[in-house]
Motif scaffolding. Sequence first.
Motif: not given
Lengths: 155, 173
Positions: B55-81
């Motif tokens: 984490f290089d601090g270019r974005s806020t920690l909060s934004t970085w965490l939302f980015g990871i969570a958003s990516h994981k959430a969309r992965d989960t939605l894609r995997r759903r039948r």
Amino acid sequence: MTTDDEIMSRAVDAFQDRAEQESAEWPAVASGVRDRVRRSSLVSRSVRAHVADLSGTTTFTQVDTLVVSDRVVVDALRRGLSGIPEAAAETLSLVLDGRDCVGVRVELVAGYGTDLRVLGDRVRTLVEATLTDTLGIVVPVDVTVVDVVVGDPSR
Amino acid sequence: MRSARLGDREAFGAIVERHGPALYRFVRRMVRDHGEAQDVVQEAFVAAWRSIDRFDGRSTLSTWLFGIASHKARDTLRRRRPEPMDPDLMTRPGHDTIDRSARSNPEEAVFFTELAQALAALPDRQRAAWLLTQVEGLTTVEAAEALRMTPDAVRGQLARARVSLTQRLEAWR
């Protein structure tokens, strides 16, 4: 007639009003997160430790091998440096040649007004003592102060 | 933050406590399932723990965490039948499992249920952009960083989301 803006505003308010209810589910989720993080190991590298023989000469072990994860060493360095309130470590890394530690890099954020030369010497001494305890060696320690901040540097 | 980057689990625990509730709320609204949301948030924080030294601090920690969570959430939605769309989804009052205000304000509860359904019907990116900016308070630029899009693309997603939501909530004018 309700405008689009009013509908959107009501929608946002509706979600924000429920934030507290939704957060009530968080403690149960948090314990699962803590468990998963506790069980997650970080990527680490193996570092060969040196031992002193009975004559006190430091050497590589000839028969038995003692290998330590670099995480163990970095954790020990971090704990040690946390006892220096006028600075906080930004980066702590071992310089490895294969499995042998040949140096340590320390990047520090220092509190405003700190004597940086004294700080550097203190950090170097602490790092050397920690390396001796964990790996049985003394290697060059490269200390760089990357920032000076007003107030608590660990923040 | 500095300690967490150096592998201090206790310091990372403080980050989890600070940012976890907002992340959970966001993911819960993205996947609409408590169990899946719990899994996604766990995976997101484990991924954050393993990569926090990058984490290089270019974005806020909060934004970085939302980015990871958003990516994981969309992965989960894609995997759903894929599930067939319920034709009554937009008109039938549903049941939001965490809405406890129905007794005290039934009309507001019905509005919220229909809003949740309208939001669920949006494409994932539109839903994520809307939730991040309108509910979680990220700026357009921060949402763009979290969603790995340009700010203009986020503005486009928000405009489309707004049109869809207002159309689907037409009965509440």
